[in-house]
Design an enzyme around this catalytic site. Structure first.
Site, PDB file in Angstrom:
ATOM      1  N   GLU A  52      40.992  29.509  40.299  1.00  0.00           N
ATOM      2  CA  GLU A  52      40.377  29.271  41.380  1.00  0.00           C
ATOM      3  C   GLU A  52      39.009  29.758  41.172  1.00  0.00           C
ATOM      4  O   GLU A  52      38.615  28.895  39.408  1.00  0.00           O
ATOM      5  CB  GLU A  52      39.890  30.990  42.398  1.00  0.00           C
ATOM      6  CG  GLU A  52      39.785  31.974  41.784  1.00  0.00           C
ATOM      7  CD  GLU A  52      39.926  33.324  42.370  1.00  0.00           C
ATOM      8  OE1 GLU A  52      39.908  33.531  43.899  1.00  0.00           O
ATOM      9  OE2 GLU A  52      39.957  33.879  42.244  1.00  0.00           O
TER      10      GLU A  52
ATOM     11  N   LYS B 250      39.636  42.720  46.505  1.00  0.00           N
ATOM     12  CA  LYS B 250      38.703  41.907  46.186  1.00  0.00           C
ATOM     13  C   LYS B 250      37.345  43.321  45.212  1.00  0.00           C
ATOM     14  O   LYS B 250      36.608  44.310  45.837  1.00  0.00           O
ATOM     15  CB  LYS B 250      37.343  42.016  47.062  1.00  0.00           C
ATOM     16  CG  LYS B 250      36.455  41.115  46.807  1.00  0.00           C
ATOM     17  CD  LYS B 250      35.654  40.483  48.230  1.00  0.00           C
ATOM     18  CE  LYS B 250      34.282  39.684  47.893  1.00  0.00           C
ATOM     19  NZ  LYS B 250      34.486  38.405  47.729  1.00  0.00           N
TER      20      LYS B 250
ATOM     21  N   HIS C  85      40.594  59.365  34.117  1.00  0.00           N
ATOM     22  CA  HIS C  85      41.786  58.563  34.187  1.00  0.00           C
ATOM     23  C   HIS C  85      41.538  58.284  35.979  1.00  0.00           C
ATOM     24  O   HIS C  85      42.137  57.558  36.676  1.00  0.00           O
ATOM     25  CB  HIS C  85      42.118  57.434  33.457  1.00  0.00           C
ATOM     26  CG  HIS C  85      41.389  57.030  32.404  1.00  0.00           C
ATOM     27  ND1 HIS C  85      41.116  57.982  32.115  1.00  0.00           N
ATOM     28  CD2 HIS C  85      41.711  56.233  32.293  1.00  0.00           C
ATOM     29  CE1 HIS C  85      39.576  56.837  31.248  1.00  0.00           C
ATOM     30  NE2 HIS C  85      40.037  55.577  31.050  1.00  0.00           N
TER      31      HIS C  85
ATOM     32  N   ARG D 216      40.359  42.653  54.840  1.00  0.00           N
ATOM     33  CA  ARG D 216      40.231  41.705  53.752  1.00  0.00           C
ATOM     34  C   ARG D 216      39.959  43.381  53.334  1.00  0.00           C
ATOM     35  O   ARG D 216      40.174  44.086  52.225  1.00  0.00           O
ATOM     36  CB  ARG D 216      40.222  40.774  53.177  1.00  0.00           C
ATOM     37  CG  ARG D 216      39.829  40.738  51.469  1.00  0.00           C
ATOM     38  CD  ARG D 216      39.339  39.187  51.429  1.00  0.00           C
ATOM     39  NE  ARG D 216      38.115  38.929  51.375  1.00  0.00           N
ATOM     40  CZ  ARG D 216      37.027  38.255  51.446  1.00  0.00           C
ATOM     41  NH1 ARG D 216      37.543  37.420  50.560  1.00  0.00           N
ATOM     42  NH2 ARG D 216      35.621  38.728  51.485  1.00  0.00           N
TER      43      ARG D 216
ATOM     44  N   LEU E 269      41.516  35.511  44.524  1.00  0.00           N
ATOM     45  CA  LEU E 269      41.454  35.320  46.309  1.00  0.00           C
ATOM     46  C   LEU E 269      41.076  35.241  46.684  1.00  0.00           C
ATOM     47  O   LEU E 269      41.323  34.115  47.410  1.00  0.00           O
ATOM     48  CB  LEU E 269      39.384  36.482  45.804  1.00  0.00           C
ATOM     49  CG  LEU E 269      39.148  36.726  47.065  1.00  0.00           C
ATOM     50  CD1 LEU E 269      39.413  38.749  46.874  1.00  0.00           C
ATOM     51  CD2 LEU E 269      37.619  36.910  47.441  1.00  0.00           C
TER      52      LEU E 269
ATOM     53  N   TYR F  52      34.710  45.622  47.623  1.00  0.00           N
ATOM     54  CA  TYR F  52      33.074  44.992  48.267  1.00  0.00           C
ATOM     55  C   TYR F  52      34.015  43.860  49.110  1.00  0.00           C
ATOM     56  O   TYR F  52      34.379  43.781  49.243  1.00  0.00           O
ATOM     57  CB  TYR F  52      32.245  44.507  46.961  1.00  0.00           C
ATOM     58  CG  TYR F  52      32.227  43.925  46.937  1.00  0.00           C
ATOM     59  CD1 TYR F  52      33.540  43.677  45.645  1.00  0.00           C
ATOM     60  CD2 TYR F  52      31.763  42.448  46.714  1.00  0.00           C
ATOM     61  CE1 TYR F  52      33.700  41.915  44.827  1.00  0.00           C
ATOM     62  CE2 TYR F  52      31.876  41.091  45.898  1.00  0.00           C
ATOM     63  CZ  TYR F  52      32.961  41.001  45.000  1.00  0.00           C
ATOM     64  OH  TYR F  52      33.438  39.803  44.606  1.00  0.00           O
TER      65      TYR F  52
ATOM     66  N   ARG G 265      34.675  62.604  35.769  1.00  0.00           N
ATOM     67  CA  ARG G 265      35.238  61.420  34.614  1.00  0.00           C
ATOM     68  C   ARG G 265      36.858  61.759  34.129  1.00  0.00           C
ATOM     69  O   ARG G 265      36.882  62.431  33.299  1.00  0.00           O
ATOM     70  CB  ARG G 265      35.081  61.296  33.769  1.00  0.00           C
ATOM     71  CG  ARG G 265      35.228  59.505  33.259  1.00  0.00           C
ATOM     72  CD  ARG G 265      34.693  59.271  32.015  1.00  0.00           C
ATOM     73  NE  ARG G 265      34.613  57.623  31.641  1.00  0.00           N
ATOM     74  CZ  ARG G 265      36.327  57.630  30.430  1.00  0.00           C
ATOM     75  NH1 ARG G 265      36.358  58.762  30.306  1.00  0.00           N
ATOM     76  NH2 ARG G 265      36.635  56.171  31.027  1.00  0.00           N
TER      77      ARG G 265
HETATM   78  N1  PDD Z   1      32.679  35.991  46.109  1.00  0.00           N
HETATM   79  N2  PDD Z   1      36.850  33.661  44.935  1.00  0.00           N
HETATM   80  C1  PDD Z   1      36.260  34.818  44.472  1.00  0.00           C
HETATM   81  C2  PDD Z   1      36.850  35.279  43.071  1.00  0.00           C
HETATM   82  C3  PDD Z   1      35.383  35.486  45.141  1.00  0.00           C
HETATM   83  O1  PDD Z   1      35.016  36.485  43.896  1.00  0.00           O
HETATM   84  C4  PDD Z   1      34.917  34.942  45.909  1.00  0.00           C
HETATM   85  C5  PDD Z   1      33.247  35.225  46.742  1.00  0.00           C
HETATM   86  C6  PDD Z   1      36.060  33.800  46.995  1.00  0.00           C
HETATM   87  C7  PDD Z   1      35.221  33.288  48.369  1.00  0.00           C
HETATM   88  O2  PDD Z   1      35.585  34.053  48.634  1.00  0.00           O
HETATM   89  P1  PDD Z   1      35.231  34.085  50.482  1.00  0.00           P
HETATM   90  O3  PDD Z   1      35.317  32.786  50.684  1.00  0.00           O
HETATM   91  O4  PDD Z   1      35.512  35.212  51.483  1.00  0.00           O
HETATM   92  O5  PDD Z   1      33.561  34.216  50.406  1.00  0.00           O
HETATM   93  C8  PDD Z   1      37.330  33.073  46.184  1.00  0.00           C
HETATM   94  C9  PDD Z   1      31.936  36.115  47.203  1.00  0.00           C
HETATM   95  C10 PDD Z   1      31.190  36.091  48.197  1.00  0.00           C
HETATM   96  C11 PDD Z   1      31.103  37.105  45.838  1.00  0.00           C
HETATM   97  O6  PDD Z   1      31.050  37.594  45.020  1.00  0.00           O
HETATM   98  O7  PDD Z   1      29.540  37.350  46.157  1.00  0.00           O
END
Ligand code: PDD
Length: 280
Positions: free
Chosen positions: A180, A148, A103, A50, A204, A31, A101
């Site tokens: 993070e 992501k 895996h 990304r 991420l 996503y 389904r």
């Molecule tokens: N999340 N790290 C993680 C684990 C994240 O889920 C996100 C963003 C970030 C920051 O990434 P960015 O600057 O590209 O938004 C770092 C989004 C906003 C979400 O899951 O809603």
């Protein structure tokens, strides 16, 4: 609300995804969350890049007509939902589609599920003015946090622990190091130098993080991309987090302990102002 699902613009009440969808069954998808201010999407190319890396990482093919299509769908959703004059976020999700389904991957002919929606967004300005609370939380995620994916259970549990503690964010820690946040990147400032975890597989690589790195360089704020020890939080002058939905958010308390002066600091403020200017 009008959303986009598999090539069609439909009311969200009629946007139905199969119970066999691999996003639902396995979290088998990726996503993106993109900010749009007054109709202008922020850094769409970086989000597209990304997304492509994420799809490649999951061995999913690019499901759009071309590189620009996600942005074009986003623009139409902003228009159709009367969000052009406002602050909004666009959510995009691609899964491996619906199939019985197993895996292992489904047959080649399985079409990915593609979903986009735009919603009004209101940035947490009051919190930014006073500074946020955070908690530390063990980082129990897998070894490809750079992708992501919609597998967000560790993030969900961490964010819930933060929420239950009355905090805004959970700061993930692994082997004594800060990785993070649950949905943000974490920055630690000491002696005028900002540090943030390098963009390895352990985090991420945030779009906001990338932009803030550029803004820091322009503002003459030295940044070192290296992991910060958890202990270093307690002696930091400032801690802040960055993301699409928090911009630059100062963190003034972690686990109930005051960070720096206990108020938003100059580095976070400078970078936030620069980010706002960059977002136009
Ligand atoms: N999340 N790290 C993680 C684990 C994240 O889920 C996100 C963003 C970030 C920051 O990434 P960015 O600057 O590209 O938004 C770092 C989004 C906003 C979400 O899951 O809603």
């Amino acid at each position: 609300m009008l959303v986009y699902l598999n090539g069609e613009y439909v009311d969200s009440s009629r946007a139905l995804v199969s119970v066999d969808d691999r996003g639902f069954l396995f979290g088998d998808g990726v996503y993106e969350v993109t900010r749009a201010l007054r109709g202008r999407q922020f850094e769409p190319e970086r989000h597209t890049q990304r997304l492509r890396r994420g799809l490649d990482g999951l061995d999913l093919r690019w499901p759009f007509a071309d590189e620009r299509e996600p942005e074009e769908i986003g623009r139409r959703l902003l228009e159709e939902n009367a969000l052009v004059g406002r602050d909004a976020v666009i959510y995009l999700q691609v899964t491996r589609g619906a199939a019985p389904r197993t895996h292992h991957f489904p047959p080649e002919s399985t079409r990915p599920t593609v979903y986009l929606a735009a919603r009004a967004f209101s940035a947490p300005e009051e919190l930014r003015a006073r500074g946020a609370d955070a908690i530390t939380h063990p980082d129990l995620r897998w070894a490809r946090c750079d992708l992501k994916t919609v597998n967000l259970l560790p993030n969900v549990l961490a964010k819930q622990a933060a929420t239950a503690a009355g905090a805004f964010e959970a700061v993930f820690t692994r082997d004594g190091l800060v990785t993070e946040g649950a949905n943000t990147n974490v920055w630690v400032v000491a002696d005028g130098v900002a540090r943030t975890h390098p963009a390895t597989h352990a985090i991420l690589g945030g779009v906001t993080r990338d932009v803030v790195l550029e803004l820091a360089a322009s503002a003459g704020i030295p940044v070192i991309e290296e992991p910060v020890r958890v202990d270093a939080l307690w002696s930091a002058d400032e801690v802040f987090v960055t993301s699409t939905t928090s911009d630059v958010m100062p963190v003034v308390r972690i686990d109930g302990r005051t960070i720096g002066a206990g108020a938003p600091g100059p580095v976070a403020r400078t970078l936030y102002d620069a980010l706002v200017a960059r977002m136009g």
